[in-house]
Design an enzyme around this catalytic site. Structure first.
Site, PDB file in Angstrom:
ATOM      1  N   GLU A  14     -18.872   5.673   0.503  1.00 23.14           N
ATOM      2  CA  GLU A  14     -17.859   4.985  -0.716  1.00 23.14           C
ATOM      3  C   GLU A  14     -18.790   5.117  -2.018  1.00 23.14           C
ATOM      4  O   GLU A  14     -18.284   5.208  -2.989  1.00 23.14           O
ATOM      5  CB  GLU A  14     -17.833   3.373  -0.308  1.00 23.14           C
ATOM      6  CG  GLU A  14     -17.119   3.336   0.848  1.00 23.14           C
ATOM      7  CD  GLU A  14     -17.511   3.630   2.179  1.00 23.14           C
ATOM      8  OE1 GLU A  14     -18.923   3.385   2.200  1.00 23.14           O
ATOM      9  OE2 GLU A  14     -16.953   3.789   3.035  1.00 23.14           O
ATOM     10  N   SER A  56      -4.701   4.723   6.103  1.00 18.83           N
ATOM     11  CA  SER A  56      -4.307   3.309   5.950  1.00 18.83           C
ATOM     12  C   SER A  56      -4.191   2.957   4.448  1.00 18.83           C
ATOM     13  O   SER A  56      -3.196   2.223   3.916  1.00 18.83           O
ATOM     14  CB  SER A  56      -5.562   2.666   6.292  1.00 18.83           C
ATOM     15  OG  SER A  56      -5.974   2.698   7.519  1.00 18.83           O
ATOM     16  N   ARG A  82       0.777  -1.174   0.122  1.00 20.49           N
ATOM     17  CA  ARG A  82       0.124   0.023  -0.125  1.00 20.49           C
ATOM     18  C   ARG A  82       1.030   1.133  -0.028  1.00 20.49           C
ATOM     19  O   ARG A  82       0.591   2.166  -0.623  1.00 20.49           O
ATOM     20  CB  ARG A  82      -0.873   0.123   1.111  1.00 20.49           C
ATOM     21  CG  ARG A  82      -0.423  -0.219   2.458  1.00 20.49           C
ATOM     22  CD  ARG A  82      -1.655  -0.181   3.564  1.00 20.49           C
ATOM     23  NE  ARG A  82      -1.051  -0.790   4.784  1.00 20.49           N
ATOM     24  CZ  ARG A  82      -1.305  -0.412   5.855  1.00 20.49           C
ATOM     25  NH1 ARG A  82      -2.189   0.472   6.287  1.00 20.49           N
ATOM     26  NH2 ARG A  82      -0.787  -1.078   7.089  1.00 20.49           N
ATOM     27  N   ASP A  94      -8.804  -7.019  12.404  1.00 17.69           N
ATOM     28  CA  ASP A  94     -10.046  -6.314  12.610  1.00 17.69           C
ATOM     29  C   ASP A  94     -11.233  -7.472  12.082  1.00 17.69           C
ATOM     30  O   ASP A  94     -12.346  -7.089  12.771  1.00 17.69           O
ATOM     31  CB  ASP A  94      -9.935  -5.397  11.260  1.00 17.69           C
ATOM     32  CG  ASP A  94      -9.778  -3.979  11.746  1.00 17.69           C
ATOM     33  OD1 ASP A  94      -9.551  -3.599  12.991  1.00 17.69           O
ATOM     34  OD2 ASP A  94      -9.283  -3.318  10.873  1.00 17.69           O
ATOM     35  N   HIS A 103      -6.343  -3.333   1.907  1.00 21.57           N
ATOM     36  CA  HIS A 103      -6.787  -4.313   2.831  1.00 21.57           C
ATOM     37  C   HIS A 103      -7.569  -5.306   2.188  1.00 21.57           C
ATOM     38  O   HIS A 103      -8.745  -5.729   2.242  1.00 21.57           O
ATOM     39  CB  HIS A 103      -7.426  -3.605   3.652  1.00 21.57           C
ATOM     40  CG  HIS A 103      -6.942  -2.674   4.783  1.00 21.57           C
ATOM     41  ND1 HIS A 103      -5.896  -1.594   4.310  1.00 21.57           N
ATOM     42  CD2 HIS A 103      -6.739  -2.570   5.948  1.00 21.57           C
ATOM     43  CE1 HIS A 103      -5.331  -1.220   5.349  1.00 21.57           C
ATOM     44  NE2 HIS A 103      -5.785  -1.789   6.327  1.00 21.57           N
ATOM     45  N   ARG A 149      -2.815  -4.769   3.590  1.00 16.00           N
ATOM     46  CA  ARG A 149      -2.174  -4.046   4.629  1.00 16.00           C
ATOM     47  C   ARG A 149      -1.050  -4.691   5.224  1.00 16.00           C
ATOM     48  O   ARG A 149      -0.252  -4.144   5.652  1.00 16.00           O
ATOM     49  CB  ARG A 149      -3.298  -4.268   5.930  1.00 16.00           C
ATOM     50  CG  ARG A 149      -2.828  -4.007   7.321  1.00 16.00           C
ATOM     51  CD  ARG A 149      -4.027  -4.194   8.115  1.00 16.00           C
ATOM     52  NE  ARG A 149      -3.329  -4.083   9.560  1.00 16.00           N
ATOM     53  CZ  ARG A 149      -3.082  -4.781  10.500  1.00 16.00           C
ATOM     54  NH1 ARG A 149      -3.186  -5.998  10.204  1.00 16.00           N
ATOM     55  NH2 ARG A 149      -2.673  -4.422  11.730  1.00 16.00           N
ATOM     56  N   PHE A 162     -15.315  -2.305   1.398  1.00 12.62           N
ATOM     57  CA  PHE A 162     -15.898  -1.283   1.086  1.00 12.62           C
ATOM     58  C   PHE A 162     -16.060  -0.765  -0.410  1.00 12.62           C
ATOM     59  O   PHE A 162     -17.012  -0.128  -0.815  1.00 12.62           O
ATOM     60  CB  PHE A 162     -15.898  -0.185   2.116  1.00 12.62           C
ATOM     61  CG  PHE A 162     -15.553  -0.734   3.507  1.00 12.62           C
ATOM     62  CD1 PHE A 162     -16.409  -1.487   4.106  1.00 12.62           C
ATOM     63  CD2 PHE A 162     -14.472  -0.190   4.381  1.00 12.62           C
ATOM     64  CE1 PHE A 162     -16.134  -2.022   5.398  1.00 12.62           C
ATOM     65  CE2 PHE A 162     -14.237  -0.549   5.429  1.00 12.62           C
ATOM     66  CZ  PHE A 162     -15.277  -1.569   6.139  1.00 12.62           C
TER      67      PHE A 162
END
Ligand SMILES: Cc1ncc(C[n+]2csc(CCOP(=O)(O)OP(=O)(O)O)c2C)c(N)n1
Lengths: 276, 317
Positions: free
Chosen positions: B58, B37, B10, B117, B109, B167, B83
């Site tokens: 989104e 993130s 990322r 998470d 992610h 991530r 998302f």
């Protein structure tokens, strides 16, 4: 600038001919959305034949104002206006919804000159209009982006996301209409899922709001001109309209949302519109 | 796992984006309150006027990007993979892909290695959701270096592109000389006994497995299938013809992702024995990424076992 009597007459004539085209197209296609096309005709006519800067012979002209028909099911009204303005030959109108037609059931930007973005899934148009407005700001272009939403469409969550974004980014070159005809598919908006008070909600979201009669060209054009004066926030024009406007037996009738005129109904409707 | 150097995919995205933004003013970036993130914050800091934080919305982010693209901008949208592709799937379909708009969706992610998470934030369905859309190109880079090349290729390409980053820091397997072309798979290791077709993090794991198998005299081919769509049919068919046994490996549900895409090609062109490694139709749970990889069978040891099993099947045929 207030409209002169001559301009007013011309706009009314244009709107009348657009209604005639809409009814003929829908009858010919044998499917489509009649009521919500007719309620939107006057707003669309005021935009394409009075307010917007555009060049039908050069649909991608850099300096053009843009229009997003967020309630994409009113496509016949948009197509009739685009044809009349000269974006494409009016013979295409009778190919609506047929195989190979440039006129899809809902607006499709890749086949229809003058259609800026594709719509038909309710709730998505205002976000796209906001994107265009942001782009014009980055490019230092003085253009206006118009959008037309249905009142039932306001039930979509994305509309309110977009309402927030436009206010947050102070998109003063956004001017959206709500075609407030009070009806949706399954009945009256207030019975299905109430959206009132529309004006107060948008004000609370940071918009400048005007309420007008959406079939009165003087009011539509005055509201559009007022919107140009608004600084630092987007404008909403809540246009009170009549679903099926212009055809006595369709006005205010839920049934004509997605029903097209039969041969007999078409004859009567054209007669009422002085086009028999 | 072999001791390879690791780099963040990322971060590679964020840095590449900022570099591209320097060279081309048409690039604009949208995020949905996850810019730290997703690493779009690097771009945001450098080019605040061309960065739009859309808040936690989104659907509006995708629609706004479509509008920007229709006006000639090159928008990159970023948020977590679930998302971006889940919440906003219909916006991607209607507002972006249908009109073939030049929007680049780079989701961070992806996969199970989101870890702690838990299931709500893991993304095991994005490839299935997104590869079904006409006009869409789908890429899962295998390491940070490939992210740089893929993001650049996506920028140079005209049309919607989905890129999945992570991530979790990926082992480095490509070097600077690595060439990336959309739609072209890379054979990272030659072999005739069987073929691993892998994407993303699973490529380095397949490489590890292939090395161990080699010590036992088994030669596994390893293909990095970074572009899931359009998929490199030729490399799949050649591998099937030459090795006769295929194992796919992905950090995604075995339904609808790379394994399915490979199965589609094989069954129509050259049916051979196939084993799909991935998440087997269940949600994840909270845990450290390495624990999850172990629990769900996504380690070199598991891949070796699968290789032995598929070889036995191949011989008994
Ligand atoms: C996302 C989505 N859901 C459902 C539909 C089906 N649909 C088409 S028109 C309509 C009702 C819209 O009502 P309104 O916005 O008030 O439009 P109008 O009455 O002006 O025609 C619905 C539900 C759709 N086009 N898009």
């Amino acid at each position: 600038m207030p409209v002169s009597a001559v301009q007013l007459f011309e706009l009314q004539e244009i709107a009348r001919s657009l209604r005639v085209d809409v009814l003929k197209m829908l009858h010919n296609a044998d499917s489509g959305h009649t009521g919500g096309s007719l309620s939107a005709v006057d707003i669309i006519a005021a935009l394409y034949f009075h307010k917007m800067q555009h060049k039908p012979e050069d649909p991608k002209w850099d300096g053009r104002d843009k229009f997003v028909l967020s309630k994409g099911h009113a496509a016949p009204a948009l197509y009739a206006a685009l044809a009349k303005a000269g974006y494409f030959d009016s013979r295409h109108l009778m190919t609506l919804r047929q195989y190979g037609s440039i006129l899809q059931g809902h607006p499709f930007s890749l086949t229809t000159p003058g259609v800026e973005v594709s719509t038909g899934s309710l709730g998505q148009g205002l976000s796209m209009a906001n994107g265009m407005a942001l782009a014009s700001r980055l490019d230092h272009k003085d253009i206006k982006v118009y959008a037309l939403l249905g009142d039932g469409e306001l039930q979509e969550g994305q509309v309110w996301e977009a309402a927030m974004s436009a206010a947050h980014y102070k998109l003063e070159n956004i001017c959206a209409f709500v075609d407030n005809n009070g009806l949706q598919i399954d009945g009256c908006v207030k019975d299905i899922m109430g959206v009132d008070p529309i004006a107060d909600k948008w004000k609370a979201f940071g918009w400048e709001v005007q309420e007008i009669d959406g079939h009165d060209f003087n009011q539509i054009i005055a509201a559009l001109d007022n919107a140009d004066q608004v600084k630092g926030k987007p404008s909403l024009i809540v246009a009170r309209t009549v679903k099926g406007k212009g055809v006595s037996f369709m006005e205010g009738q839920v049934k004509y949302h997605g029903t097209v005129p039969t041969e007999k109904e078409l004859t009567q409707a054209l007669d009422e519109l002085g086009a028999a | 796992m072999k001791d390879r150097q690791r780099r963040s995919t990322r971060k590679a995205y964020g840095e590449t984006l900022a570099a591209l933004g320097e060279a081309d003013e048409r690039i604009v970036v949208l995020d949905a309150d996850l810019s730290c993130s997703t690493q779009t914050a690097i771009f945001a800091k450098k080019f605040p006027d061309r960065f739009f934080n859309m808040g936690v919305s989104e659907q509006d982010m995708i629609g706004t990007a479509a509008g920007l693209a229709s006006a000639g901008k090159i928008p990159f949208t970023s948020t977590f993979a679930i998302f971006q592709t889940g919440r906003a799937w219909e916006q991607i379909r209607q507002s972006v892909c249908y009109s073939n708009l030049n929007v680049k969706l780079v989701a961070s992610h992806g996969g199970i290695t989101v870890g702690e998470d838990g299931a709500t934030h893991h993304c095991l369905e994005d490839i299935a959701l997104i590869r079904v859309l006409p006009n869409m190109t789908v890429i899962i880079p295998a390491d940070a270096c490939e992210v740089e090349k893929a993001v650049t290729a996506a920028y140079e390409y005209s049309g919607p592109v989905y890129i999945r980053v992570s991530r979790y820091d990926f082992p480095v397997i490509c070097d600077e000389t690595h060439e990336f072309t959309i739609g072209r798979a890379k054979v990272l290791r030659a072999g005739e006994d069987l073929t691993f077709i892998a994407a993303g993090l699973m490529v380095s794991i397949a490489m590890d497995a292939a090395e161990s198998l080699a010590a036992r005299g088994i030669n596994a081919r390893v293909i990095n299938m970074a572009t899931i769509k359009p998929i490199d049919q030729k490399s799949i068919i050649t591998a099937a013809q030459e090795t006769g046994a295929i194992i796919t490996a992905e950090e995604h549900s075995i339904i609808g992702g790379l394994g399915s895409a490979v199965a589609e090609v094989l069954s129509e062109n050259c049916p051979v024995i196939l084993k799909r490694i991935g998440i087997c139709d269940h949600y994840g749970v909270s845990a450290q990424p390495d624990v999850l990889l172990e629990k769900y069978g996504l380690t070199a040891k598991h891949f070796e076992k699968a290789a032995l099993e598929i070889l036995a099947k191949k011989k008994s045929k």
